[in-house]
Design a protein around this motif. Structure first.
Motif, PDB file in Angstrom:
ATOM      1  N   LEU A  35      46.829 -12.285  -6.207  1.00 43.48           N
ATOM      2  CA  LEU A  35      46.708 -11.400  -5.043  1.00 43.48           C
ATOM      3  C   LEU A  35      45.391 -10.644  -5.121  1.00 43.48           C
ATOM      4  N   LEU A  36      44.548 -10.888  -4.110  1.00 42.17           N
ATOM      5  CA  LEU A  36      43.242 -10.208  -4.022  1.00 42.17           C
ATOM      6  C   LEU A  36      43.383  -9.106  -2.974  1.00 42.17           C
ATOM      7  N   VAL A  37      43.197  -7.860  -3.395  1.00 39.72           N
ATOM      8  CA  VAL A  37      43.465  -6.715  -2.516  1.00 39.72           C
ATOM      9  C   VAL A  37      42.169  -5.960  -2.231  1.00 39.72           C
ATOM     10  N   ALA A  38      41.948  -5.663  -0.945  1.00 38.70           N
ATOM     11  CA  ALA A  38      40.762  -4.889  -0.562  1.00 38.70           C
ATOM     12  C   ALA A  38      41.119  -4.005   0.626  1.00 38.70           C
ATOM     13  N   ASP A  39      40.515  -2.823   0.693  1.00 36.28           N
ATOM     14  CA  ASP A  39      40.846  -1.962   1.835  1.00 36.28           C
ATOM     15  C   ASP A  39      39.895  -2.169   3.007  1.00 36.28           C
ATOM     16  N   VAL A  40      39.017  -3.173   2.872  1.00 40.05           N
ATOM     17  CA  VAL A  40      38.189  -3.549   4.029  1.00 40.05           C
ATOM     18  C   VAL A  40      37.874  -5.035   3.965  1.00 40.05           C
ATOM     19  N   TYR A  41      37.998  -5.712   5.108  1.00 41.66           N
ATOM     20  CA  TYR A  41      37.564  -7.105   5.237  1.00 41.66           C
ATOM     21  C   TYR A  41      36.598  -7.190   6.413  1.00 41.66           C
ATOM     22  N   ARG A  42      35.855  -8.278   6.477  1.00 45.98           N
ATOM     23  CA  ARG A  42      34.807  -8.434   7.499  1.00 45.98           C
ATOM     24  C   ARG A  42      35.433  -8.610   8.888  1.00 45.98           C
ATOM     25  N   ARG A  43      35.087  -7.746   9.800  1.00 44.46           N
ATOM     26  CA  ARG A  43      35.505  -7.880  11.194  1.00 44.46           C
ATOM     27  C   ARG A  43      34.479  -7.170  12.069  1.00 44.46           C
ATOM     28  N   PRO A  44      34.460  -7.482  13.363  1.00 45.07           N
ATOM     29  CA  PRO A  44      33.345  -7.003  14.190  1.00 45.07           C
ATOM     30  C   PRO A  44      33.323  -5.491  14.415  1.00 45.07           C
ATOM     31  N   ASP A  45      34.446  -4.794  14.220  1.00 44.02           N
ATOM     32  CA  ASP A  45      34.491  -3.374  14.604  1.00 44.02           C
ATOM     33  C   ASP A  45      34.367  -2.412  13.412  1.00 44.02           C
ATOM     34  N   LEU A  46      33.769  -2.850  12.319  1.00 48.04           N
ATOM     35  CA  LEU A  46      33.653  -1.937  11.168  1.00 48.04           C
ATOM     36  C   LEU A  46      32.724  -0.765  11.502  1.00 48.04           C
ATOM     37  N   ALA A  47      33.099   0.424  11.045  1.00 50.09           N
ATOM     38  CA  ALA A  47      32.315   1.635  11.331  1.00 50.09           C
ATOM     39  C   ALA A  47      30.953   1.559  10.628  1.00 50.09           C
ATOM     40  N   PRO A  48      29.920   2.203  11.212  1.00 50.40           N
ATOM     41  CA  PRO A  48      28.570   2.148  10.615  1.00 50.40           C
ATOM     42  C   PRO A  48      28.544   2.622   9.159  1.00 50.40           C
ATOM     43  N   GLU A  49      29.342   3.662   8.819  1.00 47.72           N
ATOM     44  CA  GLU A  49      29.289   4.140   7.424  1.00 47.72           C
ATOM     45  C   GLU A  49      29.912   3.121   6.459  1.00 47.72           C
ATOM     46  N   VAL A  50      30.882   2.341   6.963  1.00 44.40           N
ATOM     47  CA  VAL A  50      31.475   1.292   6.121  1.00 44.40           C
ATOM     48  C   VAL A  50      30.428   0.186   5.896  1.00 44.40           C
ATOM     49  N   LEU A  51      29.719  -0.168   6.966  1.00 39.26           N
ATOM     50  CA  LEU A  51      28.669  -1.193   6.837  1.00 39.26           C
ATOM     51  C   LEU A  51      27.559  -0.727   5.890  1.00 39.26           C
ATOM     52  N   GLN A  52      27.248   0.577   5.958  1.00 41.87           N
ATOM     53  CA  GLN A  52      26.222   1.128   5.048  1.00 41.87           C
ATOM     54  C   GLN A  52      26.655   1.010   3.584  1.00 41.87           C
ATOM     55  N   ASN A  53      27.935   1.304   3.342  1.00 38.06           N
ATOM     56  CA  ASN A  53      28.474   1.205   1.984  1.00 38.06           C
ATOM     57  C   ASN A  53      28.414  -0.234   1.472  1.00 38.06           C
ATOM     58  N   ILE A  54      28.770  -1.174   2.362  1.00 39.39           N
ATOM     59  CA  ILE A  54      28.756  -2.599   1.980  1.00 39.39           C
ATOM     60  C   ILE A  54      27.342  -2.985   1.548  1.00 39.39           C
ATOM     61  N   GLU A  55      26.364  -2.465   2.303  1.00 37.37           N
ATOM     62  CA  GLU A  55      24.971  -2.778   1.992  1.00 37.37           C
ATOM     63  C   GLU A  55      24.518  -2.066   0.717  1.00 37.37           C
ATOM     64  N   ARG A  56      24.869  -0.780   0.618  1.00 39.29           N
ATOM     65  CA  ARG A  56      24.425   0.034  -0.526  1.00 39.29           C
ATOM     66  C   ARG A  56      24.842  -0.594  -1.855  1.00 39.29           C
ATOM     67  N   TYR A  57      26.104  -1.058  -1.919  1.00 37.56           N
ATOM     68  CA  TYR A  57      26.611  -1.603  -3.178  1.00 37.56           C
ATOM     69  C   TYR A  57      26.550  -3.142  -3.214  1.00 37.56           C
ATOM     70  N   ASP A  58      25.988  -3.751  -2.150  1.00 38.58           N
ATOM     71  CA  ASP A  58      25.885  -5.204  -2.069  1.00 38.58           C
ATOM     72  C   ASP A  58      27.264  -5.856  -2.272  1.00 38.58           C
ATOM     73  N   LEU A  59      28.247  -5.385  -1.502  1.00 38.18           N
ATOM     74  CA  LEU A  59      29.637  -5.810  -1.682  1.00 38.18           C
ATOM     75  C   LEU A  59      29.905  -7.155  -1.003  1.00 38.18           C
ATOM     76  N   THR A  60      30.752  -7.977  -1.642  1.00 36.18           N
ATOM     77  CA  THR A  60      31.238  -9.188  -0.982  1.00 36.18           C
ATOM     78  C   THR A  60      32.451  -8.797  -0.147  1.00 36.18           C
ATOM     79  N   VAL A  61      32.273  -8.800   1.172  1.00 42.78           N
ATOM     80  CA  VAL A  61      33.345  -8.447   2.118  1.00 42.78           C
ATOM     81  C   VAL A  61      33.408  -9.584   3.137  1.00 42.78           C
ATOM     82  N   LEU A  62      34.516 -10.331   3.141  1.00 42.53           N
ATOM     83  CA  LEU A  62      34.586 -11.569   3.927  1.00 42.53           C
ATOM     84  C   LEU A  62      35.649 -11.495   5.016  1.00 42.53           C
ATOM     85  N   ALA A  63      35.561 -12.435   5.962  1.00 40.78           N
ATOM     86  CA  ALA A  63      36.608 -12.582   6.977  1.00 40.78           C
ATOM     87  C   ALA A  63      37.817 -13.265   6.317  1.00 40.78           C
TER      88      ALA A  63
END
Ligand code: SAM
Length: 221
Positions: free
Chosen positions: A160-188
């Motif tokens: 079981l792979l658990v994450a509190d965010v997955y890739r979708r078109p309506d992610l908030a700008p601060e969430v997208l910034q975090n994904i970029e800041r930490y170079d996170l793998t966040v997939l659909a």
């Protein structure tokens, strides 16, 4: 970074503690906070699995160790006598997990090992259940790492792979910034499913929680 009273706000603690490889005093503080703040997503995700008496479980990226305790409670409720292992790349995470599960470790019901998911120190098929909570984001080579997870999961066992965010078109700008800041793998969701199948799981299904961005991807070996 520091407030006027000398304390740091939560985001500053997280940045200083480094969620991808916790270290130092801020790492410890951050892990204790994540033990609490990840409770709801983790409990929802664990509800997707059926635990059995005697299950051998592994939590990868065990952080502050709360997920290990939650898994142990579920095995206990199913009849008990299981075993929960934790691995984490960070020394501070391993120390915090050990401290928070001291009694169970002393009783021989848990152990914690410092290791990276890319090379797990366990034999093939060692576990009935493998979990990872809020850690896959940081794994260096997702495909190779998932193949290593599949290796230690017994045939018919579950991941079981658990994450509190997955890739979708309506992610908030601060969430997208975090994904970029930490170079996170966040997939659909379909990308996670494909990755798991390619890694050696015979079936993969993404569970999504309505009204949230939570995902729990379940792989059957
Ligand atoms: C955001 S924390 C989450 C901790 C815990 N699972 C929780 O839900 O509170 C991510 C954890 O994954 C660990 N981690 C990152 N990369 C890893 C790797 N390659 N192998 C094992 N653990 C890793 C980090 O050291 C950290 O403890």
């Amino acid at each position: 970074m520091a407030d006027t009273d000398g304390t740091m706000d939560e985001r500053a603690v997280t940045r200083a503690g480094n969620p991808g490889n916790p270290h130092g005093q801020f790492g410890e503080q951050m892990l204790e906070r994540m033990n609490r703040s990840h409770a709801d997503v983790t409990n929802w995700a664990l509800d997707q699995l059926e635990f059995k008496a005697g299950d051998r479980a592994l939590d990868i990226g065990c952080g502050g160790g709360a997920t290990m305790g939650r898994i142990a409670s579920r095995i206990q409720a199913a009849g008990g006598m299981g075993h929960v292992s934790g691995v984490d790349i960070s020394e501070v995470s391993c120390e915090t997990s050990r401290r928070n599960n001291e009694g169970a470790i002393r009783a021989g019901q848990m152990d914690v090992t410092q290791a990276s998911v890319e090379s797990l120190p366990f034999p093939d098929g060692a576990f009935d259940v493998v979990t990872t909570v809020e850690s896959f984001y940081f794994w260096p080579d997702p495909q190779r790492s998932l193949a290593e997870v599949a290796r230690v999961t017994r045939p018919g066992g579950h991941f079981l792979l658990v994450a509190d965010v997955y890739r979708r078109p309506d992610l908030a700008p601060e969430v997208l910034q975090n994904i970029e800041r930490y170079d996170l793998t966040v997939l659909a969701p379909d990308k996670y499913e494909r990755l798991l199948r390619k890694a050696g799981f015979s079936a993969a299904k993404a569970h999504l929680k309505d009204g949230t961005t939570w995902i729990a991807v379940e792989g059957t070996r």
